[in-house]
Design a protein around this motif. Sequence first.
Motif, mmCIF file in Angstrom:
data_model
loop_
_atom_site.group_PDB
_atom_site.id
_atom_site.type_symbol
_atom_site.label_atom_id
_atom_site.label_comp_id
_atom_site.label_asym_id
_atom_site.label_seq_id
_atom_site.Cartn_x
_atom_site.Cartn_y
_atom_site.Cartn_z
ATOM 1 N N SER A 108 -15.363 22.532 -10.849
ATOM 2 C CA SER A 108 -16.528 21.974 -11.525
ATOM 3 C C SER A 108 -17.784 22.232 -10.705
ATOM 4 C CB SER A 108 -16.359 20.469 -11.746
ATOM 5 O OG SER A 108 -16.582 19.766 -10.534
ATOM 6 N N TRP A 109 -18.923 21.991 -11.320
ATOM 7 C CA TRP A 109 -20.195 22.185 -10.629
ATOM 8 C C TRP A 109 -20.399 21.178 -9.496
ATOM 9 C CZ3 TRP A 109 -22.092 26.666 -11.134
ATOM 10 C CH2 TRP A 109 -22.243 27.311 -12.361
ATOM 11 N N ASP A 110 -19.592 20.136 -9.436
ATOM 12 C CA ASP A 110 -19.826 19.057 -8.471
ATOM 13 C C ASP A 110 -19.915 19.578 -7.032
ATOM 14 O OD1 ASP A 110 -19.704 17.463 -10.666
ATOM 15 O OD2 ASP A 110 -17.883 16.388 -10.094
ATOM 16 N N GLY A 111 -18.946 20.423 -6.650
ATOM 17 C CA GLY A 111 -18.926 20.924 -5.280
ATOM 18 C C GLY A 111 -20.123 21.797 -4.961
ATOM 19 N N ILE A 112 -20.525 22.603 -5.927
ATOM 20 C CA ILE A 112 -21.663 23.498 -5.717
ATOM 21 C C ILE A 112 -22.966 22.713 -5.625
ATOM 22 C CG2 ILE A 112 -23.027 25.330 -6.801
ATOM 23 C CD1 ILE A 112 -20.384 26.474 -7.829
ATOM 24 N N LEU A 113 -23.121 21.701 -6.467
ATOM 25 C CA LEU A 113 -24.330 20.870 -6.398
ATOM 26 C C LEU A 113 -24.374 20.059 -5.102
ATOM 27 C CD1 LEU A 113 -24.669 19.658 -10.092
ATOM 28 C CD2 LEU A 113 -26.238 21.153 -8.839
ATOM 29 N N LYS A 114 -23.208 19.705 -4.586
ATOM 30 C CA LYS A 114 -23.179 18.995 -3.300
ATOM 31 C C LYS A 114 -23.686 19.906 -2.188
ATOM 32 C CE LYS A 114 -20.096 16.444 -0.186
ATOM 33 N NZ LYS A 114 -18.708 15.973 0.051
ATOM 34 N N ALA A 115 -23.309 21.184 -2.244
ATOM 35 C CA ALA A 115 -23.774 22.142 -1.240
ATOM 36 C C ALA A 115 -25.249 22.481 -1.424
ATOM 37 C CB ALA A 115 -22.932 23.418 -1.301
ATOM 38 N N HIS A 116 -25.725 22.333 -2.658
ATOM 39 C CA HIS A 116 -27.146 22.578 -2.969
ATOM 40 C C HIS A 116 -27.798 21.234 -3.319
ATOM 41 C CE1 HIS A 116 -25.114 26.421 -3.620
ATOM 42 N NE2 HIS A 116 -26.283 27.023 -3.466
ATOM 43 N N PHE A 117 -27.804 20.328 -2.372
ATOM 44 C CA PHE A 117 -28.192 18.932 -2.602
ATOM 45 C C PHE A 117 -29.651 18.779 -3.046
ATOM 46 C CE2 PHE A 117 -28.778 19.940 1.882
ATOM 47 C CZ PHE A 117 -30.087 19.575 2.085
ATOM 48 N N TRP A 118 -30.456 19.789 -2.803
ATOM 49 C CA TRP A 118 -31.871 19.722 -3.191
ATOM 50 C C TRP A 118 -32.075 19.957 -4.688
ATOM 51 C CZ3 TRP A 118 -29.493 23.309 -0.181
ATOM 52 C CH2 TRP A 118 -29.415 24.615 -0.671
ATOM 53 N N MET A 119 -31.006 20.326 -5.395
ATOM 54 C CA MET A 119 -31.095 20.564 -6.834
ATOM 55 C C MET A 119 -30.524 19.372 -7.594
ATOM 56 S SD MET A 119 -29.968 24.604 -7.045
ATOM 57 C CE MET A 119 -28.698 24.093 -8.155
ATOM 58 N N ILE A 132 -27.968 22.366 -12.358
ATOM 59 C CA ILE A 132 -27.742 23.807 -12.231
ATOM 60 C C ILE A 132 -28.818 24.612 -12.943
ATOM 61 C CG2 ILE A 132 -25.259 23.630 -11.916
ATOM 62 C CD1 ILE A 132 -24.990 24.364 -14.912
ATOM 63 N N TYR A 133 -29.511 23.979 -13.899
ATOM 64 C CA TYR A 133 -30.551 24.682 -14.648
ATOM 65 C C TYR A 133 -31.821 24.889 -13.820
ATOM 66 C CZ TYR A 133 -27.549 23.798 -18.669
ATOM 67 O OH TYR A 133 -26.485 23.759 -19.535
ATOM 68 N N GLU A 134 -31.859 24.312 -12.623
ATOM 69 C CA GLU A 134 -32.984 24.535 -11.726
ATOM 70 C C GLU A 134 -32.848 25.845 -10.956
ATOM 71 O OE1 GLU A 134 -33.620 21.211 -9.172
ATOM 72 O OE2 GLU A 134 -33.642 19.751 -10.809
ATOM 73 N N SER A 135 -31.731 26.545 -11.156
ATOM 74 C CA SER A 135 -31.505 27.808 -10.455
ATOM 75 C C SER A 135 -30.793 28.786 -11.380
ATOM 76 C CB SER A 135 -30.645 27.566 -9.207
ATOM 77 O OG SER A 135 -29.286 27.401 -9.573
ATOM 78 N N TYR A 136 -30.405 29.905 -10.822
ATOM 79 C CA TYR A 136 -29.668 30.916 -11.591
ATOM 80 C C TYR A 136 -28.313 30.408 -12.064
ATOM 81 C CZ TYR A 136 -26.427 31.732 -7.714
ATOM 82 O OH TYR A 136 -25.453 31.575 -6.761
ATOM 83 N N LEU A 137 -27.764 29.381 -11.409
ATOM 84 C CA LEU A 137 -26.400 28.934 -11.690
ATOM 85 C C LEU A 137 -26.176 28.605 -13.157
ATOM 86 C CD1 LEU A 137 -25.924 26.615 -8.577
ATOM 87 C CD2 LEU A 137 -24.736 28.785 -8.993
ATOM 88 N N GLY A 138 -27.194 28.060 -13.814
ATOM 89 C CA GLY A 138 -27.054 27.643 -15.197
ATOM 90 C C GLY A 138 -27.365 28.712 -16.219
ATOM 91 N N TYR A 139 -27.468 29.972 -15.765
ATOM 92 C CA TYR A 139 -27.830 31.052 -16.682
ATOM 93 C C TYR A 139 -26.982 32.295 -16.378
ATOM 94 C CZ TYR A 139 -31.740 27.919 -17.286
ATOM 95 O OH TYR A 139 -32.494 26.799 -17.526
ATOM 96 N N SER A 140 -26.089 32.627 -17.296
ATOM 97 C CA SER A 140 -25.176 33.753 -17.069
ATOM 98 C C SER A 140 -25.909 35.069 -16.895
ATOM 99 C CB SER A 140 -24.177 33.859 -18.229
ATOM 100 O OG SER A 140 -23.325 32.739 -18.253
ATOM 101 N N GLU A 141 -26.996 35.268 -17.633
ATOM 102 C CA GLU A 141 -27.725 36.535 -17.539
ATOM 103 C C GLU A 141 -28.373 36.720 -16.171
ATOM 104 O OE1 GLU A 141 -30.767 36.747 -20.442
ATOM 105 O OE2 GLU A 141 -31.916 35.035 -19.659
ATOM 106 N N ARG A 142 -28.524 35.636 -15.424
ATOM 107 C CA ARG A 142 -29.108 35.699 -14.088
ATOM 108 C C ARG A 142 -28.039 35.706 -12.988
ATOM 109 N NH1 ARG A 142 -33.332 30.863 -14.040
ATOM 110 N NH2 ARG A 142 -33.574 31.580 -11.868
ATOM 111 N N GLY A 143 -26.762 35.777 -13.384
ATOM 112 C CA GLY A 143 -25.673 35.825 -12.406
ATOM 113 C C GLY A 143 -24.991 34.496 -12.171
ATOM 114 N N GLY A 144 -25.288 33.494 -13.036
ATOM 115 C CA GLY A 144 -24.617 32.204 -12.931
ATOM 116 C C GLY A 144 -23.444 32.126 -13.896
ATOM 117 N N GLY A 145 -22.965 30.906 -14.128
ATOM 118 C CA GLY A 145 -21.843 30.726 -15.040
ATOM 119 C C GLY A 145 -20.510 31.032 -14.382
#
Length: 333
Positions: free
Chosen positions: A161-172, A175-188
Motif C-alpha cells: 500500500s501507499w502507507d510505507g511510501i508516504l511514511k518515507a516521504h513524510f513531507w507529502m 501521493i497526488y502531490e508528486s509523480y506517485l499519483g500519476y502513471s504517465e509521470r512514472g507513478g502507480g
Amino acid sequence: MIKKLIIFGAGSIGNHYANAAKKLGLDVEVFDTSEAALLRMKKQIYPERYGKWDDSIKLLNYKPELFSENDLVLIGTPPEHRIRILEENLRKGAKNFLIEKPFSTPGSIALDLFKKEIAEGVNFFSGYNHTNSKVYDSFIKDIKKSNLGPLKNCHVNWRESWDGILKAHFWMNSIYESYLGYSERGGGAMSEHSHGINLGISIIEEFDEITTLKDVNFEYDSDKKNYDKYFNSKIEAKNSFLIVTQDTISKPTRKEADLNFKNGKAKIIFGSDSDKYFVESPAVKIEENFKKERADDFIYNLKVITKGNSDLITKFNCGSKTQEIIDKAWKFF
C-alpha cells in the motif's frame, strides 16, 4: 575507480545513497533545484534516518559543470526528469550513471538513448537493488547447484500500500502531490513497484530467455485513471512464463517470487528487517535468512557498482527489459 557520488534529487532515494556513499568512503555532492528539499535533507531526513547529519556532504543549488571518470552520477529525481538530466550531464562529459527505478516515464526515449550511449563508452547501472543484493545472489547460486531441472514458471507478487511510501516521504500529505499519483509521470503500481517486474525478468533470464509481453490488466484509482492501483501481466519466455502482480493497496506487504522447476521449487521473500529464501526438491532442502537494515540495500548495491562487478551489465540489461515491458504495457493503459 569511483571516488565521488553526485546525486540529483535530495528526496528519499538521494538520502539513502548519500548515506551509502559515506559508509563506503566516497565524496558526496547533492544537487536539487529546491532549497526546501536540500534543507529538509540536512535537518530532517538524513539525521532522523542515520543519527546525525554528515557535514562532509556538499549540498548544491547549482548544477555541477565538470565531471571526471571517477564520478558516479545518481539520477534520483522524479521519473519525468531523468532523461533530461541524463542528456544534460552526458553533454558535460559524465560517463558513469546510476539510474533509479523506473528508468523513465512510460513510453520515453530512454532505451534508445541507453543503447546509443553504451556504444560510445558510457556506463549505466541499475537502481533495481533487490536483484543486486546478497540474498538474491545467494538464492540464484543455490538454485543452480541444486539440480532442479528446467524452470517451468515464476510468479512474482510486489504488493504494498501507499502507507510505507508516504511514511518515507513524510513531507507529502498525498501521493497526488508528486509523480506517485500519476502513471504517465512514472507513478502507480506498474512503474513505482516495478521491482516486481525486474525481479521476475532477472530470474527468468538466469534460466531461460524472455520473449514477449502476453497479457496486461490494470485497475485504476478512479474514473479519471490518474494511476493504476493494480497491475498484472503475463510475460512469456522460450520455455517458461512469468506472471507479475503489483499493487498499491495491499496490507500486509508482499514482496516475493515463487519458482516452479521440473524437479523442485524455490521461493524468495524480501522484508523490512530480513530477506529469506527456500530451495526444495526430493534431494535438497535449503533455507537461508539474511538479517538487514533498510540502509543495507543501498550500501550493497553501491558497493558492488564501485567495485565494477562483471554481472552489472546483465543487471542493467534486465533493468532495460523491465522498462521495455513498462513501455509495452503502457499501450494498454
